[in-house]
Design a protein around this motif. Structure first.
Motif, short mmCIF file in Angstrom:
data_model
loop_
_atom_site.label_atom_id
_atom_site.label_comp_id
_atom_site.label_asym_id
_atom_site.label_seq_id
_atom_site.Cartn_x
_atom_site.Cartn_y
_atom_site.Cartn_z
N ALA A 264 -3.88 34.63 19.93
CA ALA A 264 -3.24 34.02 18.77
C ALA A 264 -2.30 34.99 18.08
O ALA A 264 -1.20 34.62 17.64
CB ALA A 264 -4.30 33.51 17.79
N GLU A 265 -2.70 36.25 17.97
CA GLU A 265 -1.85 37.23 17.31
C GLU A 265 -0.60 37.53 18.14
O GLU A 265 0.49 37.73 17.60
CB GLU A 265 -2.65 38.49 17.02
CG GLU A 265 -3.69 38.26 15.93
CD GLU A 265 -4.59 39.45 15.69
OE1 GLU A 265 -4.65 40.34 16.57
OE2 GLU A 265 -5.26 39.49 14.64
N THR A 266 -0.75 37.55 19.45
CA THR A 266 0.43 37.71 20.32
C THR A 266 1.40 36.55 20.12
O THR A 266 2.62 36.75 20.02
CB THR A 266 -0.01 37.79 21.79
OG1 THR A 266 -0.82 38.95 21.98
CG2 THR A 266 1.20 37.86 22.72
N LEU A 267 0.86 35.35 20.07
CA LEU A 267 1.71 34.17 19.87
C LEU A 267 2.37 34.21 18.49
O LEU A 267 3.54 33.82 18.33
CB LEU A 267 0.87 32.90 20.02
CG LEU A 267 0.38 32.61 21.44
CD1 LEU A 267 -0.71 31.54 21.42
CD2 LEU A 267 1.53 32.17 22.34
N ALA A 268 1.65 34.68 17.48
CA ALA A 268 2.22 34.79 16.14
C ALA A 268 3.38 35.78 16.12
O ALA A 268 4.43 35.52 15.52
CB ALA A 268 1.14 35.20 15.15
N ARG A 269 3.19 36.90 16.79
CA ARG A 269 4.27 37.89 16.84
C ARG A 269 5.48 37.36 17.61
O ARG A 269 6.61 37.81 17.42
CB ARG A 269 3.76 39.19 17.46
CG ARG A 269 2.84 39.98 16.54
CD ARG A 269 2.54 41.35 17.10
NE ARG A 269 1.65 41.30 18.24
CZ ARG A 269 0.32 41.33 18.17
NH1 ARG A 269 -0.27 41.40 16.97
NH2 ARG A 269 -0.41 41.28 19.25
N ASP A 270 5.23 36.36 18.47
CA ASP A 270 6.32 35.75 19.22
C ASP A 270 7.02 34.65 18.42
O ASP A 270 7.93 34.00 18.93
CB ASP A 270 5.77 35.18 20.54
CG ASP A 270 6.87 34.86 21.53
OD1 ASP A 270 7.86 35.61 21.60
OD2 ASP A 270 6.74 33.84 22.24
N GLY A 271 6.56 34.41 17.19
CA GLY A 271 7.26 33.47 16.34
C GLY A 271 6.54 32.18 16.00
O GLY A 271 7.04 31.38 15.21
N TRP A 272 5.36 31.95 16.60
CA TRP A 272 4.63 30.72 16.29
C TRP A 272 4.04 30.83 14.89
O TRP A 272 3.41 31.82 14.53
CB TRP A 272 3.52 30.49 17.31
CG TRP A 272 4.04 30.12 18.66
CD1 TRP A 272 4.27 30.95 19.72
CD2 TRP A 272 4.43 28.81 19.09
NE1 TRP A 272 4.77 30.26 20.79
CE2 TRP A 272 4.88 28.93 20.44
CE3 TRP A 272 4.44 27.56 18.49
CZ2 TRP A 272 5.33 27.84 21.17
CZ3 TRP A 272 4.89 26.47 19.21
CH2 TRP A 272 5.33 26.61 20.54
N GLY A 273 4.20 29.79 14.10
CA GLY A 273 3.80 29.84 12.70
C GLY A 273 2.44 29.27 12.39
O GLY A 273 1.93 29.48 11.29
N ASN A 274 1.84 28.54 13.31
CA ASN A 274 0.55 27.89 13.04
C ASN A 274 -0.23 27.79 14.35
O ASN A 274 0.00 26.88 15.14
CB ASN A 274 0.79 26.51 12.42
CG ASN A 274 -0.49 25.78 12.06
OD1 ASN A 274 -1.59 26.31 12.20
ND2 ASN A 274 -0.36 24.55 11.60
N VAL A 275 -1.14 28.74 14.58
CA VAL A 275 -1.88 28.82 15.84
C VAL A 275 -3.36 28.59 15.56
O VAL A 275 -3.95 29.27 14.70
CB VAL A 275 -1.68 30.20 16.51
CG1 VAL A 275 -2.39 30.23 17.86
CG2 VAL A 275 -0.20 30.53 16.66
N VAL A 276 -3.97 27.64 16.26
CA VAL A 276 -5.38 27.31 16.03
C VAL A 276 -6.05 27.01 17.37
O VAL A 276 -5.39 26.60 18.33
CB VAL A 276 -5.53 26.07 15.12
CG1 VAL A 276 -5.05 26.38 13.71
CG2 VAL A 276 -4.79 24.87 15.68
N PRO A 277 -7.36 27.21 17.48
CA PRO A 277 -8.06 26.76 18.69
C PRO A 277 -8.07 25.23 18.76
O PRO A 277 -8.28 24.57 17.74
CB PRO A 277 -9.49 27.30 18.52
CG PRO A 277 -9.41 28.31 17.42
CD PRO A 277 -8.28 27.88 16.54
N PHE A 278 -7.88 24.68 19.93
CA PHE A 278 -7.89 23.22 20.07
C PHE A 278 -9.18 22.61 19.56
O PHE A 278 -9.19 21.57 18.89
CB PHE A 278 -7.66 22.81 21.52
CG PHE A 278 -8.00 21.36 21.78
CD1 PHE A 278 -7.21 20.35 21.29
CD2 PHE A 278 -9.16 21.01 22.49
CE1 PHE A 278 -7.54 19.01 21.48
CE2 PHE A 278 -9.49 19.68 22.69
CZ PHE A 278 -8.68 18.68 22.18
N TYR A 279 -10.32 23.26 19.85
CA TYR A 279 -11.59 22.68 19.43
C TYR A 279 -11.71 22.61 17.91
O TYR A 279 -12.43 21.75 17.38
CB TYR A 279 -12.76 23.46 20.02
CG TYR A 279 -13.00 23.20 21.49
CD1 TYR A 279 -13.01 21.91 21.99
CD2 TYR A 279 -13.24 24.25 22.37
CE1 TYR A 279 -13.24 21.66 23.34
CE2 TYR A 279 -13.48 24.01 23.73
CZ TYR A 279 -13.48 22.72 24.19
OH TYR A 279 -13.71 22.48 25.53
#
Length: 411
Positions: A133-148
């Motif tokens: 999630a932190e890698t994705l955030a650094r790539d610009g994603w603003g809202n990252v959550v587990p699907f479950y």
């Protein structure tokens, strides 16, 4: 024994995108019973800021494996629009008929404005959530959550329950959880039990250097494989499309071993039967498929079918059926596997005569509801005499937890 550990709360990037409720702790070894008790008390005393992640369109799925496919079917069944799939194997998945009609992007192909506005539901349980999630955030994603955690917000209309959260423990919860924690045969089990509780109670990812999470040996850990050749009847409770049955038949060296595959979902069992048609007669002839829903007693209950491996007995169900008990099926298992989306404890209660008579190896999933914290393993430890008990995690985000019970005579 003091464990050296590194405590790492979610970083600044995580806080910015709403992941401040998640954290991680890394330990350099597994805990003995005294240290395990101290860690359990620490979990109980800690506060958690977790809450289910309500759907916030546009919704994008990350990961096109089994969980990603389940997520798309889940969203389709609830009328939730999925804007896109993101996967490192995008080129291959674009050719997969399952993903037709949905934009499929590699991570470096996603537009900045979609990253900034979308809710990215991570459909990956084969690796820790927070580092990804932190890698994705650094790539610009603003809202990252587990699907479950997204699915947890919709439990009233869909029974998928892998995102549950357990609140503060009552005195009984603490007493019984500690009893189970100290009842495991080895320290790896204690480490995995604590890891499981930490996610469910605090949404913290704990890792123990000497207790890796292995996804390749679910239901067939080395302690079971040492005795697999002596299994003449494998009961595959919750057999889905037969993939665990196939693994058993591939692992056993006995041509006399028979499988009773129990699957109440008609689509799943049809897929299993179709798969058997492609196998040699000396393999397919050793498999019996029963369309039964296992329970503590025979009774009428609602069943929610058509959900793939998430089909289950549920009040949201679309089909009324009469359940069965293991004892009522008159089986003689040497190995009993149960993966029933939360119905494992009821099935065990309906199988005590069989278990006492046959003394099978038992492998039961315990991650679909909070029975897994202590009720299911405590029941096994209380009811079974002359058994040893292990717990192993086979995936992340509090999933893939299995309790193993092995008769002492197999040592």
């Amino acid at each position: 024994m003091a464990l050296a550990q590194q405590v790492r709360p979610a970083d600044d990037t995580s806080a910015r995108i709403g992941l401040s409720g998640y954290g991680s702790r890394a330990f350099d070894s597994v805990p003995d019973t005294r240290t395990a008790g101290e860690l359990l008390r620490g979990i109980d005393a800690a506060q958690c800021r977790f809450s289910p992640a309500a759907v916030q369109p546009p919704l994008v799925l990350y990961g096109g494996g089994d969980l990603g496919r389940l997520a798309r079917d889940y969203c389709s069944g609830l009328g939730l629009e999925v804007a896109a799939l993101v996967d490192r194997n995008a080129e291959r998945l674009r050719q997969d008929a399952f993903w037709q009609g949905l934009p499929v992007f590699a991570p470096d192909e996603v537009a900045k404005d979609l990253k900034a506005t979308a809710q990215l539901a991570v459909c990956v349980a084969t690796a820790p959530f927070l580092p990804l999630a932190e890698t994705l955030a650094r790539d610009g994603w603003g809202n990252v959550v587990p699907f479950y955690d997204v699915a947890e917000s919709l439990r009233a209309v869909h029974p998928l329950s892998n995102g549950w959260f357990v609140g503060a423990f009552s005195p009984q919860d603490m007493e019984e959880t500690a009893r189970v924690l100290f009842g495991w045969e080895d320290d790896v089990s204690r480490a995995h039990h604590l890891q499981f509780i930490a996610w469910r109670r605090l949404r913290e990812e704990w890792t123990f250097e000497d207790a890796p999470v292995r996804g390749d040996d679910r239901f067939f850990i080395p302690e079971i494989m040492a005795h697999i050749g002596g299994v003449r009847m494998f009961v595959d409770g919750g057999s889905y499309d037969g993939r665990v049955t196939d693994r058993f038949l591939a692992n056993t060296k006995s041509n006399d071993a028979h499988v009773v595959a129990i699957e109440p979902d008609l689509e799943n069992s049809a897929a299993h039967r179709q798969g058997l048609l492609a196998k040699p007669d000396d393999i397919s002839g050793r498999v019996t498929i029963l369309n039964e829903a296992l329970d503590a007693t025979k009774r009428e209950r609602l069943f929610h079918g058509g959900l793939g491996y998430a089909s289950q007995l549920s009040q949201t169900g679309n089909r009324l059926l009469r359940t069965a008990t293991i004892d009522g099926l008159n089986l003689s298992p040497d190995f009993l596997k149960l993966h029933l989306e939360g119905g494992e404890l009821d099935a065990l209660k309906g199988g005590m005569e069989t278990i006492n008579r046959c003394r099978p190896i038992i492998a039961a999933t315990i991650y679909h509801n909070d029975d897994g914290i202590w009720r299911t393993p405590s029941w096994l430890m209380s009811e079974l005499r002359g058994y040893r008990f292990l717990m192993r995690l086979h995936s992340w985000c509090g999933t893939g937890a299995v309790v193993y019970a092995l008769p002492e005579e197999l040592q």
